[in-house]
Write an enzyme that holds these catalytic residues in place. Sequence first.
Site, short mmCIF file in Angstrom:
data_model
loop_
_atom_site.label_atom_id
_atom_site.label_comp_id
_atom_site.label_asym_id
_atom_site.label_seq_id
_atom_site.Cartn_x
_atom_site.Cartn_y
_atom_site.Cartn_z
N GLY A 1 0.97 -1.17 -0.09
CA GLY A 1 0.18 -0.30 -0.37
C GLY A 1 1.08 1.06 -0.11
O GLY A 1 1.17 1.97 1.07
N SER B 1 1.22 3.36 -3.41
CA SER B 1 0.71 4.53 -4.02
C SER B 1 -0.72 4.97 -4.02
O SER B 1 -1.60 4.09 -3.39
CB SER B 1 0.49 4.26 -5.34
OG SER B 1 2.26 3.26 -6.24
N GLU C 1 12.10 -3.74 -4.81
CA GLU C 1 11.32 -3.67 -5.86
C GLU C 1 12.11 -4.63 -7.02
O GLU C 1 12.10 -4.81 -7.55
CB GLU C 1 9.74 -3.84 -4.92
CG GLU C 1 9.36 -3.39 -6.77
CD GLU C 1 8.17 -2.36 -6.31
OE1 GLU C 1 8.14 -1.38 -4.99
OE2 GLU C 1 7.29 -2.56 -7.08
N SER D 1 8.49 4.42 -11.80
CA SER D 1 8.77 4.46 -12.88
C SER D 1 10.25 4.89 -14.12
O SER D 1 11.03 4.93 -13.26
CB SER D 1 7.81 6.02 -13.93
OG SER D 1 8.37 6.67 -14.02
N GLU E 1 11.14 6.80 -15.88
CA GLU E 1 11.58 7.74 -15.78
C GLU E 1 12.33 8.58 -13.51
O GLU E 1 13.58 9.16 -14.21
CB GLU E 1 10.69 8.77 -16.00
CG GLU E 1 10.35 9.24 -17.33
CD GLU E 1 9.73 8.24 -17.92
OE1 GLU E 1 9.20 7.11 -16.91
OE2 GLU E 1 9.79 7.70 -18.84
#
Lengths: 401, 375
Positions: free
Chosen positions: A133, A135, A249, A382, A384
């Site tokens: 939990g 985002s 991750e 992401s 980026e």
Amino acid sequence: MSETRLNNEQQEFQEFCRRWLGENRPGPTKTPLPQAAYEVVDEEHRIYLSEWQAKCYQAGLIATDLPKEYGGHGHTGLQQIASAEVHRAKVPYFINWIGLGMTVPTLLAHGTEDQKKTFLPPIFTAEHIWCQGFSEPGAGSDLASLQTSAEKQGDHWVINGSKVWTSLGHFAQWMLLLARDDKHNKYGGITYFLAPMADPGITVKPIHKMTGESGFNEVFLDQVKIGDHLRVDEIGAGWKVAMSTLTSERGAGVGVGAVAGESPRLVMQQVINLAKDTIRNGKSVWDDPIWRDRLMKMYERTEAAIQNARRTKVKAINGGAMRIPLQSKVSGSEISQELHHLALGVLGLSSSLYTRDTHAADDGKWALGYMNTYTGTISGGSSEIQRNILGERVLGMPKTK
Amino acid sequence: MSQPKDFGFNEDISMLKETFAKFLTEKQPINTLRPSLEGTEDPYHGATRAGFFDKDTWQQMIQLGWHAVAVPEEQGGIGMGLVAATALAEEIGRFALPTPLSTTLQACFLLRELKSAGADQLLSQIATGESVGLAIYGQQGSLNTDSTDVMHDAGTLTGTSWYVTDAQKLDHFIVAANSDNGIGLFKVSANQPGVTLEPDRIVDLTRDQACLVFSGAQAETLCEPGHGEPGLKAALPALLTLIAADIAGAAEWQLQATADYAKVRQQFDRPIGFFQAVKHPIVDIMIQTDATRSLVYNAACAFDFDRDDASRCAHLAKSSASDTASLASQCSTQLHGGIGFTWEADIQVYHKRQIHSEFMFGDGNWQRAKLAELI
């Protein structure tokens, strides 16, 4: 694993893994498994995959190198062998990939003795499925702008807010939760919790992806009560703890059991075979020099990724401990995406045929797989954001934020 | 046979690389090169460059034994393999060093494949400090190993070898020449009768290049006519790996120089590295450079330990390296802005070396065409 060769114990264990995986490979499911563990929604698949993971754990392939008091098998230098063999055997993936890949390393680094003893064993057996939990609708790349609130009331906390993109939320017993204890301190006002999904204040609502699959969810938290013993590390230390979860991750952490799946090298070989078998304009796609060049460029990148992983362990030439590991997420996910897109190009118009179309090549897995690669390039920071991290942490350029 | 996991990069080789890098850090080769360029800048009126290299540095390198790293012990060398030579080549690239060593290393790996008395003799000469290069290209600069414009007849050579790298720095050449019986490899020396060196005017400031014109030059046979092509093919993985390593080293310099510039150059009240339009392309140089470096170490290790796989690995390495040379050069000049476009900036020196290396022993497309035949 040792730099050059395996010692006797490692060799014996490798032989054991190969034999065990050969003898215990599970039979087929009634309906095919989704391509990846984050898309599992059927109860049949949950049971099947949980039983498989528990069996692998009991055989010693998961938590191989962890201490016995936390449910581990207490070995040294054997986990990487187990993980490599699981990968090589092409057996079903482990459903509890968030628990294994994120909760375990996070609690090992930041958890209390009680937390480690209580929470780690049921992760290995898949009795407790975990979700993440982090985002929120308003907090994606700028994760620290999260607004879900945590208010201390005596010996417990009251949580209000919502989370999004929660893979496995529909199965999970527990969630790794980030919540804000201080509205006026962006990075230092976040605390890290272990949240019980059974709390009556939690509602899970599936989200459908562009592929049509579900598998991730919105999670609403309304007056959820969490005991203070379920807080990880200090109040306000949540951002620091979250960074260590995210490092795991993104593939730079220490594994406790590989998420089995198809390797890029294998997928690349499949795409080359597809090009050899696909006839268009009177010749195979492979015989077109432009296509061949594109395929070989991709092949070069998949081979480079393998050699990068190998070089990470050779100190004299790895350019520093984190330089290559921090690239693995962005490179791996972009390679996978372009590789799948290449497969669509090889198939041409036939790539328009989706799952369950009788004429679709490989039952539409290339189109499905292509769309799902955006999970890799967007989630967990992401591409980026990864490039920001690489520019700042490896090359020392000024922080974007 | 299979490769060791550590790329064969043992302690000896780590130390060799480190010592060599330290030596070059003290030398700062570009600073030594600069004065030799004065008066040559103007492309229309400037003087022709004379193939400068620092002879003192080269003598010191010989004393330290680096010239003979890849010469077998039987011929008086150190007898190390391609992993070691690649470590040196990477540092040569990183410091953009003008040196006879690059082509001499290439020559060692070619000569080692020939297994002839002439080849062994030339290896012994390398061990004593003489330098050697390859003269194997025809005018088209074809990437295949059968493209020579030189003819061999009754022990003499006639015709022209093109694009001979660092020719003005070298004592001897290995010349590929054709005859009725096919291609052979022959040794000629720089100052012998019948050999004329015609320097090219080239873009790259760190190397020189020339045509070697032969008019009945006496040639010693290194490899009998008809056996030259197999010899070149056997050595090709080493040649590809060495040039790819040079590119990887130079790209690492381009990466660090550009990142450093982005930290200090201020625009809009911030260092430009703050802006993602600058930061992200620099990261892409790193990702591409690391891919090349890993493939280079893999190719060197394959050549030393798993020869059956050496061609595949070498084509992979040079394919990646050629693209890295292009990307790192384009981005490093672009992101330096106006200053990167000037003669004063060292960025241009590396850019020119890289777009020379990019096409040596075949560009990326050619490597990939060869690769596709192997898998």
